[in-house]
Design a protein around this motif. Structure first.
Motif, PDB file in Angstrom:
ATOM      1  N   ALA A 269      13.665  39.402  45.632  1.00 24.99           N
ATOM      2  CA  ALA A 269      13.925  40.703  45.024  1.00 24.99           C
ATOM      3  C   ALA A 269      15.068  41.456  45.697  1.00 24.99           C
ATOM      4  CB  ALA A 269      12.656  41.549  45.053  1.00 24.99           C
ATOM      5  N   ASP A 270      15.601  40.935  46.802  1.00 28.16           N
ATOM      6  CA  ASP A 270      16.771  41.542  47.442  1.00 28.16           C
ATOM      7  C   ASP A 270      18.071  40.877  47.006  1.00 28.16           C
ATOM      8  OD1 ASP A 270      15.298  43.435  48.771  1.00 28.16           O
ATOM      9  OD2 ASP A 270      15.207  42.348  50.661  1.00 28.16           O
ATOM     10  N   ALA A 271      17.996  39.919  46.113  1.00 26.57           N
ATOM     11  CA  ALA A 271      19.208  39.333  45.517  1.00 26.57           C
ATOM     12  C   ALA A 271      19.603  40.168  44.302  1.00 26.57           C
ATOM     13  CB  ALA A 271      18.951  37.891  45.111  1.00 26.57           C
ATOM     14  N   TRP A 272      20.846  40.008  43.849  1.00 22.65           N
ATOM     15  CA  TRP A 272      21.315  40.794  42.685  1.00 22.65           C
ATOM     16  C   TRP A 272      20.490  40.499  41.440  1.00 22.65           C
ATOM     17  CZ3 TRP A 272      23.287  44.933  44.055  1.00 22.65           C
ATOM     18  CH2 TRP A 272      24.340  45.066  44.952  1.00 22.65           C
ATOM     19  N   GLY A 273      19.986  39.287  41.347  1.00 23.27           N
ATOM     20  CA  GLY A 273      18.995  38.921  40.335  1.00 23.27           C
ATOM     21  C   GLY A 273      17.937  38.100  41.043  1.00 23.27           C
ATOM     22  N   PHE A 274      16.663  38.269  40.689  1.00 27.92           N
ATOM     23  CA  PHE A 274      15.604  37.616  41.457  1.00 27.92           C
ATOM     24  C   PHE A 274      15.810  36.110  41.508  1.00 27.92           C
ATOM     25  CE2 PHE A 274      11.641  35.510  42.246  1.00 27.92           C
ATOM     26  CZ  PHE A 274      11.083  36.257  43.272  1.00 27.92           C
ATOM     27  N   GLY A 275      15.838  35.589  42.725  1.00 25.46           N
ATOM     28  CA  GLY A 275      15.983  34.158  42.924  1.00 25.46           C
ATOM     29  C   GLY A 275      16.001  33.846  44.399  1.00 25.46           C
ATOM     30  N   GLN A 276      15.540  32.656  44.756  1.00 25.91           N
ATOM     31  CA  GLN A 276      15.479  32.263  46.172  1.00 25.91           C
ATOM     32  C   GLN A 276      16.775  31.620  46.647  1.00 25.91           C
ATOM     33  OE1 GLN A 276      12.946  33.326  47.913  1.00 25.91           O
ATOM     34  NE2 GLN A 276      11.967  34.094  46.036  1.00 25.91           N
ATOM     35  N   TYR A 277      17.648  31.272  45.720  1.00 29.74           N
ATOM     36  CA  TYR A 277      18.941  30.676  46.080  1.00 29.74           C
ATOM     37  C   TYR A 277      19.909  30.935  44.927  1.00 29.74           C
ATOM     38  CZ  TYR A 277      16.811  27.071  43.160  1.00 29.74           C
ATOM     39  OH  TYR A 277      16.174  26.412  42.147  1.00 29.74           O
ATOM     40  N   PRO A 278      21.208  30.986  45.213  1.00 32.76           N
ATOM     41  CA  PRO A 278      22.174  31.255  44.136  1.00 32.76           C
ATOM     42  C   PRO A 278      22.095  30.210  43.029  1.00 32.76           C
ATOM     43  CG  PRO A 278      23.209  31.573  46.278  1.00 32.76           C
ATOM     44  CD  PRO A 278      21.855  30.956  46.535  1.00 32.76           C
ATOM     45  N   GLY A 279      21.976  30.704  41.786  1.00 33.39           N
ATOM     46  CA  GLY A 279      21.963  29.815  40.635  1.00 33.39           C
ATOM     47  C   GLY A 279      20.595  29.411  40.160  1.00 33.39           C
ATOM     48  N   GLN A 280      19.526  29.827  40.873  1.00 33.42           N
ATOM     49  CA  GLN A 280      18.185  29.559  40.361  1.00 33.42           C
ATOM     50  C   GLN A 280      18.022  30.265  39.014  1.00 33.42           C
ATOM     51  OE1 GLN A 280      14.955  30.914  42.864  1.00 33.42           O
ATOM     52  NE2 GLN A 280      13.503  29.451  41.980  1.00 33.42           N
ATOM     53  N   TYR A 281      17.319  29.622  38.097  1.00 33.96           N
ATOM     54  CA  TYR A 281      17.110  30.167  36.736  1.00 33.96           C
ATOM     55  C   TYR A 281      18.435  30.323  35.974  1.00 33.96           C
ATOM     56  CZ  TYR A 281      12.936  31.746  39.300  1.00 33.96           C
ATOM     57  OH  TYR A 281      11.820  31.814  40.098  1.00 33.96           O
ATOM     58  N   GLY A 282      19.370  29.419  36.171  1.00 34.57           N
ATOM     59  CA  GLY A 282      20.662  29.503  35.493  1.00 34.57           C
ATOM     60  C   GLY A 282      20.554  29.223  33.997  1.00 34.57           C
ATOM     61  N   MET A 283      21.717  29.201  33.330  1.00 32.36           N
ATOM     62  CA  MET A 283      21.769  29.008  31.876  1.00 32.36           C
ATOM     63  C   MET A 283      22.768  27.899  31.551  1.00 32.36           C
ATOM     64  SD  MET A 283      21.618  32.995  30.579  1.00 32.36           S
ATOM     65  CE  MET A 283      23.299  33.421  31.033  1.00 32.36           C
ATOM     66  N   MET A 284      22.479  27.155  30.474  1.00 33.53           N
ATOM     67  CA  MET A 284      23.326  26.033  30.073  1.00 33.53           C
ATOM     68  C   MET A 284      23.418  25.993  28.543  1.00 33.53           C
ATOM     69  SD  MET A 284      25.076  23.295  30.860  1.00 33.53           S
ATOM     70  CE  MET A 284      24.650  23.128  32.598  1.00 33.53           C
ATOM     71  N   LEU A 285      24.627  26.000  28.010  1.00 29.66           N
ATOM     72  CA  LEU A 285      24.833  25.878  26.571  1.00 29.66           C
ATOM     73  C   LEU A 285      25.320  24.475  26.251  1.00 29.66           C
ATOM     74  CD1 LEU A 285      24.826  27.445  23.837  1.00 29.66           C
ATOM     75  CD2 LEU A 285      27.289  27.734  24.170  1.00 29.66           C
ATOM     76  N   LEU A 286      24.632  23.799  25.327  1.00 30.78           N
ATOM     77  CA  LEU A 286      25.010  22.465  24.870  1.00 30.78           C
ATOM     78  C   LEU A 286      25.437  22.562  23.411  1.00 30.78           C
ATOM     79  CD1 LEU A 286      21.980  20.450  26.314  1.00 30.78           C
ATOM     80  CD2 LEU A 286      24.199  20.833  27.389  1.00 30.78           C
ATOM     81  N   SER A 287      26.478  21.809  23.037  1.00 30.48           N
ATOM     82  CA  SER A 287      26.997  21.925  21.676  1.00 30.48           C
ATOM     83  C   SER A 287      27.545  20.601  21.168  1.00 30.48           C
ATOM     84  CB  SER A 287      28.102  22.988  21.633  1.00 30.48           C
ATOM     85  OG  SER A 287      28.653  23.089  20.341  1.00 30.48           O
ATOM     86  N   LYS A 288      27.303  20.355  19.871  1.00 28.85           N
ATOM     87  CA  LYS A 288      27.941  19.228  19.200  1.00 28.85           C
ATOM     88  C   LYS A 288      29.338  19.607  18.710  1.00 28.85           C
ATOM     89  CE  LYS A 288      23.634  17.069  17.595  1.00 28.85           C
ATOM     90  NZ  LYS A 288      22.885  16.584  16.409  1.00 28.85           N
ATOM     91  N   TYR A 289      29.631  20.897  18.747  1.00 27.78           N
ATOM     92  CA  TYR A 289      30.921  21.411  18.286  1.00 27.78           C
ATOM     93  C   TYR A 289      31.748  21.890  19.465  1.00 27.78           C
ATOM     94  CZ  TYR A 289      28.904  21.395  13.579  1.00 27.78           C
ATOM     95  OH  TYR A 289      28.337  21.017  12.388  1.00 27.78           O
TER      96      TYR A 289
END
Length: 374
Positions: free
Chosen positions: A124-144
């Motif tokens: 909770a002291d990180a800019w977004g809750f997480g235990q390490y940078p990039g936890q709970y990240g996002m990924m977009l996959l596309s056929k286009y």
């Protein structure tokens, strides 16, 4: 690919390292990378099987750990899981294009953001809750193809720069965050992205985010207020008269032009009728004149899971709420069908969602669209 039909989906896949470790053991992105390389983890195989059954053309994965090198992350997932049939029907799927970038989860803030008297620079002291940078990240996959040069990211947009931001206060009325922290606090707990995907020479703006859950705090409701404003960001972004305050990470100002077509994607962690979120945040987005909310994806499995709830069929998470959204623009699309991948007990593929460990506590939400002349 010349079809004028398009299936777009969002799926919170719980593919962050602590999902694969004993409780209390610290995670890191290498955990996911190792499992992706091995190609045989049951939960990831089930995630891939769900994707193969629904066959989205464009797919957002929430809670996919940020792994900077695609060869150690997303490309392993595509090659070792999605390209290999996970069920007897032999279905596979491929995504030649993908987009991801850093997020705020686990990024050290340098401040005691939860006011517990300890500065840990994580959780909770990180800019977004997480235990390490990039936890709970996002990924977009596309056929286009993805027009990467025109992607807009808002990872570093400051919360203080949103007019009327819901500032958090202590019980005595003083600001929850120190003035120094508030000056630097990003709005996004992960990030907000505007990713243009080129579908049959048309640019479809995929508007991506994963706002913080509006819980796991105290009476000050700092997460509830942040969730509201993270959702509100898209409402303002789609309203030219309100979007003038917005700036992206390159310094470009303003929102999305009224002539643009879009789809809002993500685990928004809020419902207009249930849960702890500020209802007007998601409510205003659903009622936006540019957003088509004339339909609500549903499933038989969700209805069976919560037989006493009048909203059960619309739930997208095992914890009984609509949290995940695919919201197309009214302009440029006709909605053909929609659904949530949630078979009920006794139906084919029920085993993929039978419990929390089978795949995720969320379900894949999809909408099938027809591109129309603008």
């Amino acid at each position: 690919m010349a079809s004028d039909q398009l299936t777009i989906a969002t799926f919170n896949v719980s593919m962050e390292s602590e999902n694969y470790l004993p409780k209390g053991v610290a995670g890191n992105p290498q955990v996911l990378s190792t499992l992706l390389a091995a190609g045989n983890h049951p939960q990831i195989k089930n995630i891939a099987a769900i994707v193969q059954q629904t066959q989205p053309d464009i797919l957002l994965l929430n809670e996919f750990d940020y792994i900077e090198d695609p060869a150690a992350g997303v490309q392993l997932f595509i090659r070792n899981y999605l390209n290999k049939a996970q069920s007897a029907d032999g279905k596979t799927i491929d995504y030649p294009y993908f987009y991801y970038s850093p997020v705020n989860t686990g990024q050290p803030s340098g401040f005691d953001l939860d006011n517990d008297g300890q500065l840990t620079n994580k959780g909770a002291d990180a800019w977004g809750f997480g235990q390490y940078p990039g936890q709970y990240g996002m990924m977009l996959l596309s056929k286009y193809p993805i027009n990467t040069s025109q992607v807009r990211t808002f990872q570093h947009f400051k919360w203080k720069d949103m007019p009327g931001a819901l500032q958090t206060k202590k019980a005595d009325g003083s600001p929850w965050y120190s003035s120094e922290a508030w000056q630097l606090m990003p709005l996004s707990s992960k990030a907000h992205w505007d990713v243009p995907v080129l579908v049959n020479k048309k640019s479809v703006h995929v508007l991506i985010s994963h706002p913080t859950p509006p819980v796991f705090d105290g009476e000050e409701d700092r997460n509830g207020k942040r969730n509201h404003d993270e959702v509100r960001f898209w409402t303002d972004y789609l309203t030219p008269t309100k979007a003038t305050y917005i700036y992206d990470d390159r310094g470009k100002k303003g929102g999305l032009g009224e002539d643009k077509i879009f789809v809002i994607l993500g685990d928004l962690n809020s419902s207009p009728v249930e849960g702890n979120a500020y209802k007007e945040g998601i409510g205003n987005l659903l009622m936006h004149p540019r957003v088509d909310s004339s339909f609500t994806p549903q499933s038989a499995g969700a209805k069976a899971h919560s037989p006493d709830s009048p909203y059960a069929s619309t739930h997208t998470a095992g914890w009984r709420m609509r949290a995940d959204y695919v919201l197309p623009s009214k302009q440029g699309f006709k909605v053909l069908s929609s659904g949530v991948f949630w078979p009920k007990k006794g139906e084919p593929f029920y085993e993929l969602v039978a419990d929390r460990t089978a795949s995720s506590d969320h379900r894949l939400v999809w909408v099938k669209l027809k591109l129309t002349a603008q």
